[in-house]
Design an enzyme around this catalytic site. Structure first.
Site, PDB file in Angstrom:
ATOM      1  N   ASN A  28      -0.298 -16.192  -6.164  1.00 25.01           N
ATOM      2  CA  ASN A  28      -1.115 -15.900  -4.983  1.00 25.01           C
ATOM      3  C   ASN A  28      -1.631 -14.464  -5.141  1.00 25.01           C
ATOM      4  O   ASN A  28      -0.879 -13.515  -4.958  1.00 25.01           O
ATOM      5  CB  ASN A  28      -0.254 -16.050  -3.723  1.00 25.01           C
ATOM      6  N   TRP A  29      -2.908 -14.341  -5.485  1.00 20.65           N
ATOM      7  CA  TRP A  29      -3.455 -13.007  -5.765  1.00 20.65           C
ATOM      8  C   TRP A  29      -3.738 -12.217  -4.495  1.00 20.65           C
ATOM      9  O   TRP A  29      -4.082 -11.034  -4.567  1.00 20.65           O
ATOM     10  CB  TRP A  29      -4.740 -13.133  -6.589  1.00 20.65           C
ATOM     11  N   LYS A  30      -3.659 -12.876  -3.352  1.00 22.73           N
ATOM     12  CA  LYS A  30      -3.937 -12.206  -2.054  1.00 22.73           C
ATOM     13  C   LYS A  30      -5.289 -11.486  -2.130  1.00 22.73           C
ATOM     14  O   LYS A  30      -6.216 -11.995  -2.764  1.00 22.73           O
ATOM     15  CB  LYS A  30      -2.780 -11.279  -1.680  1.00 22.73           C
ATOM     16  N   HIS A 117       0.907 -19.060   5.129  1.00 26.62           N
ATOM     17  CA  HIS A 117       1.519 -17.860   4.540  1.00 26.62           C
ATOM     18  C   HIS A 117       1.879 -16.880   5.653  1.00 26.62           C
ATOM     19  O   HIS A 117       1.160 -16.750   6.640  1.00 26.62           O
ATOM     20  CB  HIS A 117       0.556 -17.201   3.540  1.00 26.62           C
ATOM     21  N   GLU A 119       1.604 -13.813   5.865  1.00 26.39           N
ATOM     22  CA  GLU A 119       0.564 -12.801   6.161  1.00 26.39           C
ATOM     23  C   GLU A 119      -0.515 -13.384   7.068  1.00 26.39           C
ATOM     24  O   GLU A 119      -1.087 -12.673   7.902  1.00 26.39           O
ATOM     25  CB  GLU A 119      -0.015 -12.256   4.844  1.00 26.39           C
ATOM     26  N   GLU A 189       9.389 -18.690   1.601  1.00 24.70           N
ATOM     27  CA  GLU A 189       9.142 -17.271   1.342  1.00 24.70           C
ATOM     28  C   GLU A 189       9.743 -16.439   2.476  1.00 24.70           C
ATOM     29  O   GLU A 189       9.094 -16.235   3.506  1.00 24.70           O
ATOM     30  CB  GLU A 189       7.633 -17.004   1.273  1.00 24.70           C
ATOM     31  N   GLY A 195       6.870  -8.734  -1.168  1.00 24.60           N
ATOM     32  CA  GLY A 195       6.298  -7.427  -1.478  1.00 24.60           C
ATOM     33  C   GLY A 195       7.244  -6.263  -1.243  1.00 24.60           C
ATOM     34  O   GLY A 195       6.830  -5.105  -1.252  1.00 24.60           O
ATOM     35  N   SER A 235       9.143 -11.325  -4.090  1.00 28.29           N
ATOM     36  CA  SER A 235       9.600 -10.407  -5.135  1.00 28.29           C
ATOM     37  C   SER A 235      10.194 -11.130  -6.338  1.00 28.29           C
ATOM     38  O   SER A 235      11.139 -10.628  -6.967  1.00 28.29           O
ATOM     39  CB  SER A 235      10.596  -9.387  -4.556  1.00 28.29           C
ATOM     40  N   GLY A 256       3.523 -13.307  -5.869  1.00 26.80           N
ATOM     41  CA  GLY A 256       2.505 -12.366  -5.410  1.00 26.80           C
ATOM     42  C   GLY A 256       2.264 -11.281  -6.452  1.00 26.80           C
ATOM     43  O   GLY A 256       1.540 -11.470  -7.434  1.00 26.80           O
ATOM     44  N   GLY A 257       2.882 -10.124  -6.264  1.00 23.79           N
ATOM     45  CA  GLY A 257       2.642  -8.952  -7.111  1.00 23.79           C
ATOM     46  C   GLY A 257       2.740  -9.232  -8.602  1.00 23.79           C
ATOM     47  O   GLY A 257       1.890  -8.791  -9.391  1.00 23.79           O
TER      48      GLY A 257
END
Ligand code: 13P
Length: 272
Positions: A28-30, A117, A119, A189, A195, A235, A256-257
């Site tokens: 997920n590149w957000k 998600h 976010e 998640e 993150g 993470s 993510g990251g």
């Protein structure tokens, strides 16, 4: 008389159930990457995947910002990489400035959509009810949903996290037919792990994934529960992916990251 089934007997059965369901690593590149960076990353992942034997039941997905869906999708032509969207609107078309619809995604041949998600829930106020409408829309167009659930730190600390995840899953998914549910992947998640660099331990992930699978078995049946792919997100990185993915109910990750660099994303894929 109670019959005790030994672990050595159960182990092959767990394996059979695990191999039945798909394993997935999804990035997920957000809201990251410029257009050129997005294409470079896509090409690097495709290149790296040439050396990976994915087999029939393993999938790799990238979910770029919607602006790049078309170009990333074109770049993945004839590769092992699949493409997903990060969100969609619950209506087909209309005056919803800034939104993208499921028919639009379908017209680009995008097979997956991330929904729910944390976010989206936190920053954009999405409710379980709204997410349910989106789930229905995605499935109505024969796309697949990656449905995210997970508790805030405050909920983890009160101990009510099993109930919270039950509520999220039952509101958004438990009205679906068994056939519709086959087009859903669940991603657990925990918000406190997203993150933050704090990963859920493999045991914490496993107990929640087992809980989710148990809820599906209760609502539907054990066979349907055994087929559900349940991803972990928060993470996740090459150094912890192997221990997380080794758990019997963890079928891969939503990253993510660590999905923003080809080498770390490929490192996680290697643990699948
Ligand atoms: P991180 O891997 O950066 O913690 O993000 C997880 C996530 O939110 C994926 O959807």
């Amino acid at each position: 008389m109670q019959i005790k089934v030994s672990d050595t007997f159960l182990q092959p059965l767990i394996k059979i159930n695990r191999t039945m369901r798909a394993k997935i690593v999804a990035g997920n590149w957000k809201m990251n990457k410029t257009a050129q960076e997005a294409l470079t990353l896509t090409q690097e992942i495709i290149e790296g995947l040439k050396n990976v034997e994915l087999g029939a039941n393993k999938q790799v997905i990238v979910c770029p910002p919607s602006l790049y869906l078309s170009s990333v999708k074109n770049t993945t032509e004839n590769s092992k990489l699949q493409v997903g969207a990060q969100n969609c609107h619950q209506n087909d078309f209309g005056a919803y400035t800034g939104e993208i619809s499921v028919p639009m995604l379908q017209s680009l041949d995008i097979p997956y959509v991330i929904l729910g998600h944390s976010e989206r829930r936190t920053y954009f106020g999405e409710t379980d009810e709204q997410i349910k409408e989106k789930v229905d829309k995605v499935l109505a167009y024969d796309l697949k949903v990656i449905y995210c659930c997970g508790e805030l730190l405050a909920v983890r600390e009160t101990g009510a996290y099993f109930d919270l995840v039950k509520q999220q899953i039952s509101t958004a998914l438990f009205h679906l037919t068994p056939t519709q549910l086959q087009n859903v992947v669940i991603a657990y998640e925990p918000v406190w792990a997203i993150g933050t660099g704090v990963t859920a331990s493999p045991e914490q992930a496993e107990e929640m994934h087992a809980h989710i699978r148990h809820l599906i078995a209760e609502q539907y049946n054990q066979e349907i529960a055994d087929q559900m792919t349940i991803l972990y997100g928060g993470s996740c990185k090459p150094s912890n992916a192997a221990s997380l993915f080794s758990k019997p109910n963890v079928d891969g990750g939503l990253i993510g990251g660590a999905a923003l660099k080809a080498d770390s994303f490929l490192g996680i894929i290697a643990c699948m």
